[in-house]
Design a protein around this motif. Structure first.
Motif, PDB file in Angstrom:
ATOM      1  N   VAL A   1      11.463   6.653   3.403  1.00 41.64           N
ATOM      2  CA  VAL A   1      10.592   7.266   4.410  1.00 41.64           C
ATOM      3  C   VAL A   1       9.311   6.457   4.560  1.00 41.64           C
ATOM      4  CG1 VAL A   1       9.232   9.319   4.968  1.00 41.64           C
ATOM      5  CG2 VAL A   1      11.520   9.575   3.977  1.00 41.64           C
ATOM      6  N   THR A   2       8.754   6.077   3.427  1.00 43.49           N
ATOM      7  CA  THR A   2       7.538   5.254   3.449  1.00 43.49           C
ATOM      8  C   THR A   2       7.776   3.957   4.200  1.00 43.49           C
ATOM      9  OG1 THR A   2       6.745   6.151   1.349  1.00 43.49           O
ATOM     10  CG2 THR A   2       5.890   3.999   2.018  1.00 43.49           C
ATOM     11  N   VAL A   3       8.900   3.327   3.916  1.00 37.80           N
ATOM     12  CA  VAL A   3       9.215   2.059   4.565  1.00 37.80           C
ATOM     13  C   VAL A   3       9.356   2.251   6.070  1.00 37.80           C
ATOM     14  CG1 VAL A   3      10.953   0.236   4.789  1.00 37.80           C
ATOM     15  CG2 VAL A   3      10.278   1.047   2.526  1.00 37.80           C
ATOM     16  N   GLU A   4      10.012   3.336   6.459  1.00 36.49           N
ATOM     17  CA  GLU A   4      10.167   3.630   7.886  1.00 36.49           C
ATOM     18  C   GLU A   4       8.803   3.752   8.567  1.00 36.49           C
ATOM     19  OE1 GLU A   4      12.823   4.396  10.013  1.00 36.49           O
ATOM     20  OE2 GLU A   4      14.247   3.575   8.537  1.00 36.49           O
ATOM     21  N   ARG A   5       7.916   4.432   7.881  1.00 33.64           N
ATOM     22  CA  ARG A   5       6.581   4.629   8.431  1.00 33.64           C
ATOM     23  C   ARG A   5       5.867   3.296   8.606  1.00 33.64           C
ATOM     24  NH1 ARG A   5       2.465   5.243   5.616  1.00 33.64           N
ATOM     25  NH2 ARG A   5       3.534   5.982   3.741  1.00 33.64           N
ATOM     26  N   VAL A   6       6.033   2.439   7.604  1.00 32.27           N
ATOM     27  CA  VAL A   6       5.397   1.125   7.681  1.00 32.27           C
ATOM     28  C   VAL A   6       5.982   0.304   8.832  1.00 32.27           C
ATOM     29  CG1 VAL A   6       5.150  -1.093   6.499  1.00 32.27           C
ATOM     30  CG2 VAL A   6       4.712   1.042   5.263  1.00 32.27           C
ATOM     31  N   GLN A   7       7.298   0.383   9.006  1.00 36.08           N
ATOM     32  CA  GLN A   7       7.923  -0.335  10.117  1.00 36.08           C
ATOM     33  C   GLN A   7       7.317   0.102  11.435  1.00 36.08           C
ATOM     34  OE1 GLN A   7      10.067  -2.765   9.399  1.00 36.08           O
ATOM     35  NE2 GLN A   7       9.788  -2.136   7.276  1.00 36.08           N
TER      36      GLN A   7
ATOM     37  N   GLU B   1       0.828  -1.201   0.000  1.00 34.59           N
ATOM     38  CA  GLU B   1       0.000   0.000   0.000  1.00 34.59           C
ATOM     39  C   GLU B   1       0.866   1.256   0.000  1.00 34.59           C
ATOM     40  OE1 GLU B   1      -2.386  -0.495   3.441  1.00 34.59           O
ATOM     41  OE2 GLU B   1      -3.671  -2.043   2.559  1.00 34.59           O
ATOM     42  N   GLY B   2       1.927   1.200   0.779  1.00 34.19           N
ATOM     43  CA  GLY B   2       2.837   2.341   0.819  1.00 34.19           C
ATOM     44  C   GLY B   2       3.502   2.578  -0.524  1.00 34.19           C
ATOM     45  N   PHE B   3       3.937   1.500  -1.146  1.00 36.94           N
ATOM     46  CA  PHE B   3       4.615   1.617  -2.432  1.00 36.94           C
ATOM     47  C   PHE B   3       3.674   2.103  -3.515  1.00 36.94           C
ATOM     48  CE2 PHE B   3       7.879  -1.852  -1.183  1.00 36.94           C
ATOM     49  CZ  PHE B   3       8.597  -0.896  -0.491  1.00 36.94           C
ATOM     50  N   ALA B   4       2.412   1.771  -3.381  1.00 43.32           N
ATOM     51  CA  ALA B   4       1.441   2.157  -4.396  1.00 43.32           C
ATOM     52  C   ALA B   4       1.418   3.673  -4.577  1.00 43.32           C
ATOM     53  CB  ALA B   4       0.055   1.646  -4.013  1.00 43.32           C
ATOM     54  N   ALA B   5       1.655   4.401  -3.492  1.00 46.07           N
ATOM     55  CA  ALA B   5       1.673   5.862  -3.568  1.00 46.07           C
ATOM     56  C   ALA B   5       2.800   6.336  -4.481  1.00 46.07           C
ATOM     57  CB  ALA B   5       1.837   6.462  -2.169  1.00 46.07           C
ATOM     58  N   HIS B   6       3.841   5.524  -4.595  1.00 47.52           N
ATOM     59  CA  HIS B   6       4.968   5.874  -5.481  1.00 47.52           C
ATOM     60  C   HIS B   6       4.804   5.236  -6.858  1.00 47.52           C
ATOM     61  CE1 HIS B   6       7.425   7.236  -1.962  1.00 47.52           C
ATOM     62  NE2 HIS B   6       6.659   6.373  -1.341  1.00 47.52           N
ATOM     63  N   ASP B   7       3.700   4.486  -7.022  1.00 44.08           N
ATOM     64  CA  ASP B   7       3.466   3.749  -8.262  1.00 44.08           C
ATOM     65  C   ASP B   7       4.595   2.758  -8.542  1.00 44.08           C
ATOM     66  OD1 ASP B   7       1.938   3.052 -10.446  1.00 44.08           O
ATOM     67  OD2 ASP B   7       2.956   4.467 -11.776  1.00 44.08           O
ATOM     68  N   LEU B   8       5.081   2.144  -7.473  1.00 41.25           N
ATOM     69  CA  LEU B   8       6.150   1.158  -7.613  1.00 41.25           C
ATOM     70  C   LEU B   8       5.805  -0.054  -6.773  1.00 41.25           C
ATOM     71  CD1 LEU B   8       9.279   3.496  -7.402  1.00 41.25           C
ATOM     72  CD2 LEU B   8       8.427   2.316  -9.426  1.00 41.25           C
ATOM     73  N   ARG B   9       6.617  -1.112  -6.901  1.00 43.03           N
ATOM     74  CA  ARG B   9       6.366  -2.340  -6.141  1.00 43.03           C
ATOM     75  C   ARG B   9       7.611  -2.775  -5.377  1.00 43.03           C
ATOM     76  NH1 ARG B   9       5.811  -5.771 -10.623  1.00 43.03           N
ATOM     77  NH2 ARG B   9       6.730  -4.030 -11.712  1.00 43.03           N
ATOM     78  N   GLY B  10       7.492  -3.852  -4.709  1.00 47.71           N
ATOM     79  CA  GLY B  10       8.568  -4.320  -3.837  1.00 47.71           C
ATOM     80  C   GLY B  10       9.890  -4.507  -4.548  1.00 47.71           C
ATOM     81  N   TYR B  11       9.843  -5.124  -5.714  1.00 50.90           N
ATOM     82  CA  TYR B  11      11.072  -5.359  -6.466  1.00 50.90           C
ATOM     83  C   TYR B  11      11.784  -4.054  -6.789  1.00 50.90           C
ATOM     84  CZ  TYR B  11      10.475 -10.380  -7.324  1.00 50.90           C
ATOM     85  OH  TYR B  11      10.403 -11.745  -7.201  1.00 50.90           O
ATOM     86  N   HIS B  12      11.007  -3.038  -7.152  1.00 50.28           N
ATOM     87  CA  HIS B  12      11.614  -1.745  -7.458  1.00 50.28           C
ATOM     88  C   HIS B  12      12.376  -1.215  -6.263  1.00 50.28           C
ATOM     89  CE1 HIS B  12       8.145  -1.754 -10.380  1.00 50.28           C
ATOM     90  NE2 HIS B  12       9.134  -1.421 -11.173  1.00 50.28           N
ATOM     91  N   TYR B  13      11.738  -1.306  -5.106  1.00 48.23           N
ATOM     92  CA  TYR B  13      12.376  -0.753  -3.916  1.00 48.23           C
ATOM     93  C   TYR B  13      13.649  -1.502  -3.558  1.00 48.23           C
ATOM     94  CZ  TYR B  13      13.406   0.493   0.857  1.00 48.23           C
ATOM     95  OH  TYR B  13      14.052   0.889   1.990  1.00 48.23           O
TER      96      TYR B  13
END
Lengths: 150, 150
Positions: free
Chosen positions: B115-121, B33-45
């Motif tokens: 930053v998004t990942v940090e928030r999710v953590q 869900e967090g990545f969706a805001a960036h229009d990217l997926r896990g592999y991209h990150y």
DNA sequence: ACGCCAACGTTGGTGCAGCCAACGTAACAC
DNA sequence: GTGTTACGTTGGCTGCACCAACGTTGGCGT
């Protein structure tokens, strides 16, 4: 002759979600391999185990208890029924529902898969002491319970 | 023990692999869900983060470090390159290889995703104290390290 | 009694993640 | 030079999770 594959970059490898994902992925792989010997998959086991533990239930109930979508329950029950491991019968008290029950063969298979799962657990948790396994279980349970109340 | 919780049958809910799977699934959903805001997926990150942390690398190297298959690296790098987040250049020293580098835009995006990942953590680990988070990280790390040497 | 809404089973489809086989090319070992 | 390995790439497959829609059925309010 494997490269000394320096797995996972430092920044990622300290991220809990990364660790969770990787360990879960590993566990899933082990389970999948174990299930393959039974020619079944995770969904099959979840439903079968739940049915043997809690007795007959409707498909919607099963889905709720196992965290499986109703539509996926249909396909999986189809498969299990086709193998004679469960029986699908209309609920006389509520004609919308199907009552799913395990057959004797299903109970046998569930028991055998249970053994496989036990073996995988032991393999997975090999490096951890009994105390540490309890710690892990406790922490994960708390995380789950916290997030389960949407 | 048999405190019949509405969610997840007793036998499953005490199984570490089940707990791992469920929590990881939840974490993955939050991340997705967090990545969706960036229009990217896990592999991209994963690739972007690894590149910004460890500098340019070949696709095969990236795949090894991130645990992503070579063929999936191709598609993901294609996508990242198409967005101008990374650059694919032939390696003059080894013409089989492509050297992948992050662009300035890519570094920016990586930072934002971080930053998004940090928030999710934070969201994921909300119910745990600092000590408990360290415990969890330590336990998972040990499991991973034990199983990483195949 | 009626109409409305919720729940059920079912069909069909989407997306992500992981993995594998095969190919042509390039580097390397002998 | 020959054979082997590594690389990038294409194409495909599986499992898990999720969603939308439909017809059927049950329950509820009025």
């Amino acid at each position: 002759m494997d490269h000394a594959a320096p797995q996972s970059p430092a920044g990622l490898s300290t991220t809990p979600s990364w660790l969770l994902n990787q360990t879960a992925s590993h566990a899933a792989r082990l389970l999948s391999e174990g299930f393959a010997a039974h020619d079944l998959r995770g969904y099959h086991y979840r439903l079968l185990a739940t049915l043997t533990e809690e007795g007959p239930a409707s498909q919607a109930d099963l889905g709720r208890r196992c965290g499986i979508d109703r539509s996926d329950v249909v396909a999986t029950i189809n498969d299990l029924a086709g193998r004679g491991l469960v029986v699908r019968a209309p609920d006389p008290a509520d004609r919308r529902r199907n009552v799913i029950s395990v057959t004797d063969a299903g109970a046998d298979e569930a028991r055998r898969m249970g053994v496989t799962v036990e073996r995988v657990q032991a393999d997975l948790l090999a490096p951890l002491s009994t105390d540490e396994r309890e710690q892990l279980t406790r922490l994960l349970t708390r995380l789950l319970r916290h997030h389960s109340r949407h």
